[in-house]
Write an enzyme that holds these catalytic residues in place. Structure first.
Site, PDB file in Angstrom:
ATOM      1  N   HIS A  96      -3.778 -20.716   0.679  1.00  0.00           N
ATOM      2  CA  HIS A  96      -5.215 -20.861   0.933  1.00  0.00           C
ATOM      3  C   HIS A  96      -5.971 -20.620  -0.370  1.00  0.00           C
ATOM      4  CE1 HIS A  96      -5.076 -20.208   5.476  1.00  0.00           C
ATOM      5  NE2 HIS A  96      -3.916 -19.679   5.145  1.00  0.00           N
ATOM      6  N   HIS A 150       1.968 -22.534   3.022  1.00  0.00           N
ATOM      7  CA  HIS A 150       0.684 -23.072   2.551  1.00  0.00           C
ATOM      8  C   HIS A 150      -0.095 -21.984   1.843  1.00  0.00           C
ATOM      9  CE1 HIS A 150       0.435 -21.765   6.756  1.00  0.00           C
ATOM     10  NE2 HIS A 150      -0.795 -21.346   6.477  1.00  0.00           N
TER      11      HIS A 150
END
Ligand code: AMP
Ligand code: ZN
Length: 139
Positions: free
Chosen positions: A100, A98
């Site tokens: 950010h 992921h």
């Protein structure tokens, strides 16, 4: 399916989704570091950057590119910090890659990427360069 991000992608658990694309999804971090803290994930369960396929990397970073401006503008930010904790030892807590994006403004009290490191350097640049080129299989 135990991966929390796979479950968000599948719609099994709620999240504040901000963008859905064929191979990547973006949603708000449930414990935001600042308003507008977004996470972008590939739909496929891939633990780290190293395991992304070229198509998966394209899809993930295309969505990061698409979101960076709107995330900043929507929250009145002046810039963004974009980062990935890549692997458990780096602090990655959810093993589904992921990215950010966190909106930033001057004087917000947050540091830069440089401030997370104590600067532990033991080798000369040419030695490090040679080691990485060797690992890459180039001369
Ligand atoms: P990392 O430390 O890079 O693995 O970041 C994981 C992030 O996922 C943290 O910032 C968490 O706040 C966030 N997070 C954990 N569970 C959820 C969830 N259910 N929905 C949205 N974000 C989450
Ligand atoms: Zn997953």
């Amino acid at each position: 399916m135990s991966c929390i991000f796979c479950r968000i992608v599948a719609g099994e658990i709620p999240a504040e989704i901000v963008a859905r694309e064929a191979d990547a999804v973006a949603f708000l971090d449930v414990q935001p570091l600042a308003d507008g803290h977004v996470l972008i994930v590939p739909r496929a369960h891939v633990p780290t950057i190293e395991e992304l396929t070229p198509a998966g990397a394209d899809a993930l970073f295309r969505l990061v590119t698409r979101l960076a401006g709107p995330v900043r503008e929507a929250l009145g930010g002046e810039a963004t910090t974009i980062g990935i904790n890549n692997g458990e030892a780096s602090g990655q807590t959810i093993p589904h890659v992921h990215v950010h994006i966190v909106p930033r403004r001057r004087g917000d009290g947050a540091g830069t990427i440089h401030t997370i490191f104590p600067r532990d350097v033991r080798q000369k640049l040419p030695q490090v360069g040679a080691a990485i080129r060797k690992a890459l299989g180039s001369s």
